[in-house]
Design an enzyme around this catalytic site. Structure first.
Site, mmCIF file in Angstrom:
data_model
loop_
_atom_site.group_PDB
_atom_site.id
_atom_site.type_symbol
_atom_site.label_atom_id
_atom_site.label_comp_id
_atom_site.label_asym_id
_atom_site.label_seq_id
_atom_site.Cartn_x
_atom_site.Cartn_y
_atom_site.Cartn_z
ATOM 1 N N TYR A 10 -65.252 -18.121 -27.983
ATOM 2 C CA TYR A 10 -64.211 -19.135 -28.183
ATOM 3 C C TYR A 10 -62.932 -18.480 -28.715
ATOM 4 C CZ TYR A 10 -62.053 -23.464 -29.920
ATOM 5 O OH TYR A 10 -61.184 -24.504 -30.158
ATOM 6 N N ALA B 101 -62.047 -15.305 -28.546
ATOM 7 C CA ALA B 101 -61.449 -14.432 -27.524
ATOM 8 C C ALA B 101 -60.641 -15.261 -26.525
ATOM 9 C CB ALA B 101 -62.538 -13.643 -26.800
ATOM 10 N N SER B 102 -61.176 -16.424 -26.133
ATOM 11 C CA SER B 102 -60.461 -17.268 -25.161
ATOM 12 C C SER B 102 -59.154 -17.787 -25.748
ATOM 13 C CB SER B 102 -61.344 -18.438 -24.695
ATOM 14 O OG SER B 102 -61.526 -19.404 -25.718
ATOM 15 N N LYS B 103 -59.173 -18.143 -27.036
ATOM 16 C CA LYS B 103 -57.969 -18.726 -27.652
ATOM 17 C C LYS B 103 -56.938 -17.638 -28.015
ATOM 18 C CE LYS B 103 -59.294 -23.121 -27.621
ATOM 19 N NZ LYS B 103 -58.593 -24.163 -26.859
ATOM 20 N N ILE C 196 -60.228 -30.840 -36.451
ATOM 21 C CA ILE C 196 -59.707 -32.156 -36.082
ATOM 22 C C ILE C 196 -60.901 -33.038 -35.712
ATOM 23 C CG2 ILE C 196 -58.131 -33.401 -34.549
ATOM 24 C CD1 ILE C 196 -56.737 -31.196 -36.278
ATOM 25 N N SER D 233 -55.986 -22.880 -30.859
ATOM 26 C CA SER D 233 -56.847 -23.047 -32.042
ATOM 27 C C SER D 233 -56.457 -22.018 -33.100
ATOM 28 C CB SER D 233 -58.307 -22.816 -31.638
ATOM 29 O OG SER D 233 -59.137 -22.769 -32.768
#
Ligand SMILES: NC(=O)c1ccc[n+]([C@@H]2O[C@H](COP(=O)([O-])OP(=O)(O)OC[C@H]3O[C@@H](n4cnc5c(N)ncnc54)[C@H](O)[C@@H]3O)[C@@H](O)[C@H]2O)c1
Length: 263
Positions: A162, A164-166, A195, A149
């Site tokens: 989110y 941090a995860s990406k 998207i 992302s």
């Protein structure tokens, strides 16, 4: 029907394993790989939606097999990967589109929500990749594409977990790429933004609720921030994913490529 040109035999005889194939970007990638000749091994937690993906592929004359599991259950993931590798001697392409997104103020995120986000978007992907990477190393060939992302490159308010995860997924992608380049394996990430999938529809609904706006007003705001002036389509992302998974992209590895309408 794809809105972009389909290269009929680009993935003929390829085995392509795709997580998060039950919906959105993952489903669209699976359909495109199948249209281009691949045998798709489609994975998701949602059996019903995975079945719809399989039906779509079948209608287009493609081939797939479905594997239902929760990517956060590491033992189950290892068992599934082992049984897949028992049946298929070689996995050529691995695409991870599995993911979950939240819009939550940092101070309101509880431990369960934080851990679930990291477990799905990062840890699950890591442990599903491990056995497949071993197979690719043995076969001296492989393409891994992670759907990350823009939030993995730039911080986003309300997206601490989110993001941090990406960021983690992008770091994993770059580091793994360096480690396995010598075995003929390419590892890249695509970094979409905005998207038009169910995930984004849910985020817009949440934003509308928080800011007390209508869905249409919140959607309008979303689009206003995109220089190209429209939301992206899953097909925009699948075009990039299939390119990165193809031999035409052999000299590209360790990259996290934005696909964000200029955002
Ligand atoms: N849509 C966007 O604008 C956008 C933007 C940036 C990044 N992304 C990323 O793209 C990827 C795909 O997003 P999408 O918009 O297609 O979302 P989506 O919700 O349509 O698809 C995600 C899929 O992952 C599956 N999944 C969720 N938890 C799972 C679990 N524990 N085990 C197995 N499968 C599970 C879901 O069932 C779903 O089919 C995600 O990684 C997301 O973070 C999307």
């Amino acid at each position: 029907m794809s809105i972009y040109r389909v290269f009929r035999d680009r993935f003929k005889d390829y085995k392509v394993l795709i997580s998060g194939a039950g919906n959105g970007i993952g489903r669209t990638c699976a359909i495109r790989f199948a249209q281009e000749g691949a045998h798709c091994l489609i994975c998701d937690i949602n059996e019903k939606e995975l079945e719809e993906t399989a039906e779509n592929i079948k209608k287009l004359g493609g081939h797939s097999e479905s594997h239902v599991f929760d990517i956060t259950h590491t033992r189950q993931v290892f068992e599934k990967m082992n049984s897949i590798l028992h049946t298929h001697a070689q996995i050529h392409v691995l695409v991870h589109s599995v993911g979950i997104g939240y819009e939550t103020q940092f101070i309101d995120i509880d431990e369960e929500e934080w851990i679930r986000c990291i477990n799905i978007n990062l840890n699950g992907i890591v442990f599903m990749t491990q056995p497949i990477a071993k197979n690719m190393i043995k076969n001296r060939y492989g393409k891994i594409v992670n759907v990350s992302s823009q939030a993995g490159k730039f911080g986003r308010s309300l997206h601490t977990h989110y993001s941090a995860s990406k960021f983690g997924l992008n770091g994993f992608t770059q580091s793994l790429a360096l480690e396995v380049a010598k075995y003929g394996i390419n590892v890249n990430a695509v970094c979409p933004s905005r998207i038009h999938t169910k995930m984004i529809t849910a985020l817009i609904e949440e934003r509308a609720r928080i800011s007390r706006k209508t869905y249409e007003e919140a959607k309008e705001e979303y689009i206003r921030g995109i220089p190209i002036g429209r939301m992206g389509l899953p097909e925009d992302v699948s075009a990039l994913v299939t390119f990165l998974a193809s031999d035409e992209a052999s000299y590209i590895t360790g990259q996290c490529i934005s696909i964000s309408g200029g955002r």
